[in-house]
Every structure is written in C-alpha cells, then in structure tokens.
Motif scaffolding. Structure first.
Motif, mmCIF file in Angstrom:
data_model
loop_
_atom_site.group_PDB
_atom_site.id
_atom_site.type_symbol
_atom_site.label_atom_id
_atom_site.label_comp_id
_atom_site.label_asym_id
_atom_site.label_seq_id
_atom_site.Cartn_x
_atom_site.Cartn_y
_atom_site.Cartn_z
ATOM 1 N N GLU A 30 -12.572 -6.006 15.141
ATOM 2 C CA GLU A 30 -12.565 -6.075 16.597
ATOM 3 C C GLU A 30 -11.267 -5.528 17.187
ATOM 4 O OE1 GLU A 30 -12.751 -9.087 14.697
ATOM 5 O OE2 GLU A 30 -14.889 -8.729 14.450
ATOM 6 N N GLU A 31 -10.224 -5.444 16.389
ATOM 7 C CA GLU A 31 -8.919 -4.995 16.862
ATOM 8 C C GLU A 31 -8.574 -3.585 16.387
ATOM 9 O OE1 GLU A 31 -6.445 -8.095 15.287
ATOM 10 O OE2 GLU A 31 -6.973 -9.488 16.900
ATOM 11 N N HIS A 103 -19.440 -2.625 8.990
ATOM 12 C CA HIS A 103 -19.514 -2.619 10.453
ATOM 13 C C HIS A 103 -20.103 -1.341 11.052
ATOM 14 C CE1 HIS A 103 -17.163 -6.305 10.548
ATOM 15 N NE2 HIS A 103 -16.352 -5.749 9.657
#
Length: 185
Positions: A30-31, A103
């Motif tokens: 997410e980062e 992902h």
C-alpha cells in the motif's frame, strides 16, 4: 526474451525470505512508490540515504522529492537479484519487498502501462534537472538512470510487461514463440 522469475534465485541467496518476511523485506504494498515497474520487487517507504544505486544501479532509482528508492527495472538474471538483495539489506528501514506477484493483476499491470506517460514525464524531467550538472556524482548518476528509465519505457518495457502478464496468468514463463498477452485490453 520471455519473463524470467527472479524469486527462486532470491530463495537460494536468502533462504527463508518468503514474501513479506526477512531482512530488508518489510515494505508494504500500500505504500509502494508509484514509479516502481510492475514485478515482484518494489520499494515502498524506504529511507532517503541514497544507498540503493550503490549496489543496484541498473535497477534502482530515487524519488526526486524525498529521495526514496524504487525499482525501475526488475532483475533479469541471478547477478541482478544479488544486487537488489544487497540494496534491500543495506536500506535502513527495510522498505523493499518482493511480494509484488501476490498483488499485481493483469488489469493493474495494464493500468500501470496506460499511465506510463506519467512515469516517462517524471523520468524525463528529472533527467534534465539540476541533477544533470550537479557537483555530486550520485545526483549525476541518478539523472542518467532517469534517462535510461525513460528509454526503457520507450523500448523494452512493453515486451517485459507482456511476458510478466503471461507469468501472472499462467504461473510460468512463456515458451519460445508462444503468443504473449497484449498490454491494451
């Protein structure tokens, strides 16, 4: 060249480095930096010490705002995996990870490709910034790498991404002569 999976080489070089675990591999999906090229490796919230290019100059570049590291080209052979592993282990906050295959999806890879103009514009503007004429060799090196990144977007990256799409869908590299998925779908 078809897609080459670097993860088995990483497992040999760093046993026990399962995705999301191990020295140097604490980066959170997410980062991740939006400039990372799709693939298993990426830089997320890394430090700003500019150590990555010391170990993996053909793979890592720096964000021009904060100096965070990201992967602008995925490893293509065992030596480059070793270089990236060294860079990840030297990175003080362990902001890299190698779980990108968990992902990335064909749709997200295609979306990244559709937005490649943003990446290219960034790389081109950085390549002609003050870094080009800087008195600091590491800034001149980063400017040159940014130009290489823009050139890679123009020639070579599409073929890599098509091979990576095949890998994501089939779970294996394409055989020689096998048709690869299109990036525009």
């Amino acid at each position: 060249m078809t897609y080459w999976d670097p993860i088995p080489t990483l497992a040999i070089l760093q046993p026990g480095a399962e995705p999301a675990f191990g020295s140097g591999w604490m980066g959170r999906w997410e980062e991740r930096n939006w400039r990372n090229v799709p693939g298993p490796f990426y830089g997320a919230q890394t430090d700003t010490c500019w150590t990555g290019r010391l170990h993996a100059p053909d793979l890592i570049l720096y964000d021009d705002v904060y100096g965070q590291e990201f992967v602008y080209r995925q490893p293509r052979n065992p030596e480059e995996v070793k270089d990236l592993l060294t860079a990840a282990c030297e990175e003080t906050v362990a902001g890299y990870n190698h779980d990108g295959d968990l992902h990335w999806t064909p749709d997200s890879v295609r979306a990244w490709w559709r937005d490649r103009g943003r990446v290219r514009a960034w790389a081109t503007s950085l390549g002609w910034s003050d870094w080009v004429t800087s008195e600091h060799p590491e800034e001149r090196s980063a400017a040159a790498a940014a130009r290489h990144y823009a050139a890679y977007v123009d020639a070579g990256l599409a073929e890599y991404l098509r091979g990576y799409l095949f890998w994501l869908v089939e779970g294996r590299p394409a055989a020689h002569g096998q048709t690869l998925p299109e990036l525009a779908a």
